[in-house]
Design an enzyme around this catalytic site. Structure first.
Site, PDB file in Angstrom:
ATOM      1  CG  HIS A 132     -15.536  26.679 -12.719  1.00 45.65           C
ATOM      2  ND1 HIS A 132     -16.147  25.501 -13.032  1.00 45.65           N
ATOM      3  CD2 HIS A 132     -14.256  26.568 -13.154  1.00 45.65           C
ATOM      4  CE1 HIS A 132     -15.267  24.702 -13.626  1.00 45.65           C
ATOM      5  NE2 HIS A 132     -14.124  25.325 -13.707  1.00 45.65           N
ATOM      6  CE1 TYR A 134      -9.796  20.522 -17.654  1.00 46.94           C
ATOM      7  CE2 TYR A 134     -10.806  20.816 -15.494  1.00 46.94           C
ATOM      8  CZ  TYR A 134     -10.586  21.258 -16.781  1.00 46.94           C
ATOM      9  OH  TYR A 134     -11.154  22.438 -17.208  1.00 46.94           O
ATOM     10  CE1 TYR A 145     -29.224  26.744 -24.408  1.00 47.33           C
ATOM     11  CE2 TYR A 145     -30.223  27.661 -22.435  1.00 47.33           C
ATOM     12  CZ  TYR A 145     -30.153  27.556 -23.814  1.00 47.33           C
ATOM     13  OH  TYR A 145     -31.040  28.264 -24.593  1.00 47.33           O
TER      14      TYR A 145
END
Ligand SMILES: [Ca+2]
Length: 423
Positions: free
Chosen positions: A200, A316, A305
């Site tokens: 990331h 996952y 956000y």
């Protein structure tokens, strides 16, 4: 077109009905001859792009059209031309003024200059070493707004540091020639704190016409990083905004907040790998969600956000991340995908080669192996298309070339530079 009509009505009222159409409040000045709104086209309707069932069916959109917009289809026949190949997992393209391209290679940290005919220079010498593991390496590259005078180019990379690594932004003068090199390398921004993670990285760069530079930053994926995504004391999971020399614009939203990193523009992002300005010069981003929950956002100054508190996906492993996809004080995405597209690269189409694509959004799709096209009206997605699925390639980057063609990179150990034109 409802919002536009409302705006014009409001503007007429504000002008005291002088008979002269004024500029809409907050909008771009209108030039004579452009005062008539374009004829209204019917919005797309019908079923969405066929994808699998959602991973998190219990999460419902916050408003109609926030996901699974009607499928649309490009009418123009497309021609895909291979310009060059043999790049190791290339990541970004930037056009020089003479139409040659800068192309980055993620794991090797190499930067190349490629002619429109596909001739590749030796790797540009003088770039700092990168931490090329995982999702790190050499990432985005941009040509500075004053390149004609300064020769400055800008790039992002995962920087090896004592105690870990982190994203950095550097700039240097590009010295052209048979063996190109960069001179006077300056690191203008370092994502802090330092943490060890190969995941990331974020890393997109966007210059604005008023001379600022947006940088998108991931939250490192590991829990220690993820929990900092909404924390203004950390750069993780943020969009930041700096001057090209790395200094902080005084109108950034957190410059007066005690303990905050002053470069921060918006918070609560996961891993932003797509970023571009629209015709009104507003920033839009797409971030990688977990399983389900890739998001299109239009990050505004100081807004939150929501990641990791809210979102539309799950781990996952299938275990839940969010109690709810919506929450107070946090922004909703303009659009989301479940199942995901795995976004990387983004451009708004403003060229002349494809009139039917005017102002559409194009996003590279990695796991979706597609070029994703979105039709946007009044800041809502009203249509979606998946292009180039027959290539069966992970699309890492999409940019518009000077002549209005789209240029793409495929994410592969033998990555290709492709050009998309009308046939
Ligand atoms: Ca979000």
């Amino acid at each position: 077109m409802r919002t536009l009509s409302m705006t014009l009505l409001l503007a007429a009222l504000l002008s005291g009905c002088s008979g002269k159409t004024p500029n809409p409040p907050g909008g771009t000045p209108q030039t004579p001859g452009e005062t008539e709104p374009p004829p209204e086209e019917p919005l797309p309707s019908g079923p969405p792009v066929p994808t699998g069932p959602p991973n998190v069916p219990e999460f419902q959109p916050a408003f109609p059209g926030q996901t699974r917009a009607p499928a649309i289809q490009t009418k123009t026949a497309l021609q895909v031309t291979e310009i060059a190949s043999g790049f190791r997992n290339p990541w970004a393209i930037a056009f020089l003024p003479d139409q040659r391209m800068l192309v980055t290679e993620k794991p090797t940290g190499s930067l190349y200059i490629v002619t429109p005919q596909g001739a590749k220079s030796p790797a540009v010498a003088g770039l700092p070493r990168v931490d090329g593991r995982g999702q790190g390496g050499l990432l985005d590259v941009e040509v500075g707004p004053d390149y004609a005078q300064s020769g400055l180019i800008y790039w992002t990379y995962y920087e090896p540091r004592s105690g870990g690594n982190g994203l950095a932004v550097a700039r240097a003068k590009l010295v052209d020639g048979a063996q190109p090199r960069v001179e006077g390398v300056q690191v203008i921004f370092r994502m802090m704190p330092t943490l060890e993670s190969t995941l990331h990285a974020g890393g997109r760069l966007v210059f604005t016409p008023d001379g600022k530079l947006f940088v998108t930053l991931g939250e490192r994926s590991i829990l220690e990083g993820r929990v900092q995504a909404r924390d203004v004391r950390s750069h993780f999971g943020k969009v930041v905004r700096i001057h090209p020399d790395g200094s902080v614009p005084l109108d950034n939203p957190f410059v007066n907040t005690e303990g905050a990193r002053p470069e921060i523009w918006s918070v609560g992002h996961r891993n932003i790998l797509s970023a571009a300005l629209d015709r009104q010069q507003r920033l839009w981003t797409v971030e990688m969600g977990p399983r389900g929950g890739d998001e299109l956002n239009r990050p505004e100054a100081g807004k939150d956000y929501g990641w990791p508190t809210i979102g539309y996906g799950e781990e996952y492993s299938g275990s839940p991340i969010h109690a709810s996809p919506q929450g107070p004080g946090m922004e909703q995405p303009v659009y989301y995908w479940d199942p995901v597209i795995s976004p990387s690269g983004m451009t708004f189409y403003t060229g002349e080669l494809f009139p039917e694509w005017r102002d559409n959004v194009f996003i590279g799709g990695l796991s979706s192996q597609a070029l994703v096209r979105l039709m946007v009206r009044n800041d809502r997605v009203v249509g979606e298309e998946r292009l180039l699925t027959d290539l069966r390639a992970r699309i890492r980057e999409v940019v518009q070339g000077p002549e209005g063609a789209l240029y793409l990179l495929t994410d592969d150990s033998n990555g290709k530079l492709l050009k998309l034109t009308p046939r």
